[in-house]
Design a protein around this motif. Structure first.
Motif, PDB file in Angstrom:
ATOM      1  N   VAL A  38       0.865  -1.225  -0.013  1.00 49.99           N
ATOM      2  CA  VAL A  38       0.076  -0.093   0.054  1.00 49.99           C
ATOM      3  C   VAL A  38       0.868   1.135   0.094  1.00 49.99           C
ATOM      4  O   VAL A  38       1.826   1.450   0.723  1.00 49.99           O
ATOM      5  CB  VAL A  38      -0.913   0.100   1.259  1.00 49.99           C
ATOM      6  CG1 VAL A  38      -1.801   1.291   1.308  1.00 49.99           C
ATOM      7  CG2 VAL A  38      -1.874  -1.267   1.377  1.00 49.99           C
ATOM      8  N   THR A  83       1.021   4.817   0.948  1.00 49.37           N
ATOM      9  CA  THR A  83       0.139   5.554   1.687  1.00 49.37           C
ATOM     10  C   THR A  83       0.636   7.022   1.879  1.00 49.37           C
ATOM     11  O   THR A  83      -0.002   7.770   2.337  1.00 49.37           O
ATOM     12  CB  THR A  83      -0.127   5.110   3.091  1.00 49.37           C
ATOM     13  OG1 THR A  83       1.022   4.698   3.574  1.00 49.37           O
ATOM     14  CG2 THR A  83      -1.009   3.640   2.921  1.00 49.37           C
ATOM     15  N   ILE A  85      -6.348  -3.294   4.169  1.00 49.02           N
ATOM     16  CA  ILE A  85      -6.962  -2.081   4.055  1.00 49.02           C
ATOM     17  C   ILE A  85      -8.503  -2.366   4.766  1.00 49.02           C
ATOM     18  O   ILE A  85      -9.129  -3.207   4.152  1.00 49.02           O
ATOM     19  CB  ILE A  85      -7.158  -1.317   2.689  1.00 49.02           C
ATOM     20  CG1 ILE A  85      -5.747  -1.235   1.943  1.00 49.02           C
ATOM     21  CG2 ILE A  85      -8.068  -0.231   2.511  1.00 49.02           C
ATOM     22  CD1 ILE A  85      -5.895  -1.071   0.677  1.00 49.02           C
ATOM     23  N   ILE A 144     -12.642   4.064   3.425  1.00 44.99           N
ATOM     24  CA  ILE A 144     -11.483   3.380   4.393  1.00 44.99           C
ATOM     25  C   ILE A 144     -11.241   3.867   5.871  1.00 44.99           C
ATOM     26  O   ILE A 144     -11.185   5.212   5.804  1.00 44.99           O
ATOM     27  CB  ILE A 144     -10.150   3.838   3.393  1.00 44.99           C
ATOM     28  CG1 ILE A 144     -10.389   3.330   2.089  1.00 44.99           C
ATOM     29  CG2 ILE A 144      -8.844   3.526   4.040  1.00 44.99           C
ATOM     30  CD1 ILE A 144      -9.242   3.526   1.076  1.00 44.99           C
ATOM     31  N   VAL A 178      -5.591   1.392   7.470  1.00 42.49           N
ATOM     32  CA  VAL A 178      -4.558   0.766   6.752  1.00 42.49           C
ATOM     33  C   VAL A 178      -3.611   0.520   7.429  1.00 42.49           C
ATOM     34  O   VAL A 178      -3.204   1.452   8.358  1.00 42.49           O
ATOM     35  CB  VAL A 178      -4.236   1.983   5.705  1.00 42.49           C
ATOM     36  CG1 VAL A 178      -3.326   1.366   4.533  1.00 42.49           C
ATOM     37  CG2 VAL A 178      -5.639   2.425   4.604  1.00 42.49           C
TER      38      VAL A 178
END
Ligand code: DI6
Ligand code: FE
Length: 367
Positions: A5, A7, A27, A34, A37
């Motif tokens: 991921v 981010t 996630i 969302i 995470v």
């Protein structure tokens, strides 16, 4: 679950010093949002009961932004592709009456419905790859009526698809046939009045221009940018694509959002971008199509802390490309440091949004 991921859009990531990747990540999505995470191993117990979808070790990123496109146009330029394969340069094609002005003829002949119908499949191709924000330029009208029509079509795209569209007025894209040899008159009599009219109709989010030997000189672009400044519109520039005219430095003086293409940019220009917090928009589709051999100054951009974006430049001539993923992939060979940094076959070049003021700290600080 288990994915990589992406981010963090930290400053370091933007200049390529790190990718901000979280491996083996999960996630959590609740009610369409969302909510968490992080590494899968640290998933909060309260979320463990959510239905799970395996992500198969995919790279998950925020939605993509295509910040430089000419998505709205009439006709096609297949003939030129053949000319170029037979050795003609972009400039030779343009000087022979092809190039941008040939798309101008086709765009002037197309009504709003036809322009919209031909642009939608191109936009859909971008959306399929995860694009949610797309910039769309005018610049194939080169008369007031057609420039405004193009921008209206760009606004309609956002009504018909779940994307944010940002428009750029690109009246200073080329000198139309009826003004051949009279670029100054074109700027004064057509480009600037069309910009004012488009702005009055709420059609303009930014002002762009093509600063090049086959288009407009920095002084001519500056006259358009003066009007943009008066109207409170941000500017950006197609600069140093085929030669170094100093357009980037001129644009930096206007606090431009970005300089785009910049294959021929020198260190002085890169430093000016760094000082003003401008974004360098790298357009590998045009680099490839035009068989350019001079790569943009990636190392210098890093040295001066200039954030880089990658975009399609989707247009019928120099970059017939509607894939941001391919643009990202194609950008890697332009960067001689990529193989040193990472064994990843997949490029992780940040695609960022020059519109977001948070990426322009120095420009903001100097205001
Ligand atoms: N540079 C480009 O790459 C596009 N415009 C510009 O100023 C090309 C536009 C075209 O060839 O139709
Ligand atoms: Fe372009």
């Amino acid at each position: 679950m288990s994915a990589q991921v992406f981010t963090q859009l930290t400053a370091a990531t933007l200049v390529g010093e790190g990718y901000g990747l979280t491996g083996g990540a999960a996630i959590a999505v609740e009610a369409g949002r969302i909510t968490w995470v992080g590494p899968e191993a640290t998933l909060p117990v309260a979320l463990a009961d959510l239905p799970q979808t395996p992500l198969g070790h995919r790279l998950v990123t925020p939605a993509l932004i295509d910040c430089h496109t000419h998505l709205v146009f009439g006709g096609d330029r297949a003939v030129e592709f053949e000319m170029r394969l037979n050795g003609a340069s972009y400039e030779e094609v343009a000087r022979a009456g092809g190039g941008i002005v040939s798309t101008v003829r086709a765009t002037r002949a197309a009504d709003e419905a036809a322009l919209l119908a031909s642009a939608l499949p191109r936009l859909d191709a971008l959306i399929r790859e995860g694009v949610t924000t797309v910039e769309v330029k005018s610049g194939y009208g080169l008369d007031q009526e057609t420039e405004l029509r193009m921008l209206r079509v760009a606004r309609k795209l956002a009504e018909q698809r779940p994307v944010t569209v940002k428009t750029s007025f690109l009246g200073a894209h080329a000198v139309p046939a009826e003004y051949a040899g009279r670029a100054d008159a074109y700027i004064d009599e057509v480009c600037i009045p069309a910009l004012r009219a488009a702005h009055a109709e709420g059609l303009v989010d930014a002002v762009d221009a093509f600063c090049e030997g086959i288009a407009f000189q920095p002084e001519q672009v500056a006259r358009v940018f003066d009007v943009a400044r008066e109207l409170g519109l941000p500017v950006k520039l197609h600069a140093e694509q085929l030669s170094n005219l100093g357009g980037t430095k001129m644009a930096a003086g206007y606090g431009a959002l970005s300089a785009d293409h910049i294959e021929y940019l020198d260190e002085e220009g890169v430093a000016a971008m760094g000082d003003k917090g401008m974004v360098a928009v790298i357009l590998p589709g045009a680099f490839y199509t035009l068989r350019e051999t001079q790569a943009p100054p990636i190392d210098l951009l890093r040295k001066h802390g200039v954030a880089m974006a990658v975009s399609t430049d989707a247009n019928p001539g120099s970059s017939p490309l509607t894939s941001v993923l391919l643009a990202m992939n194609m950008s890697c060979p332009l960067d001689s440091t990529v193989q040193r940094i990472s064994p990843l076959a997949w490029p992780v070049t940040a695609v960022i949004d020059p519109w977001r003021s948070s990426h322009r700290p120095r420009a903001a600080a100097s205001q």
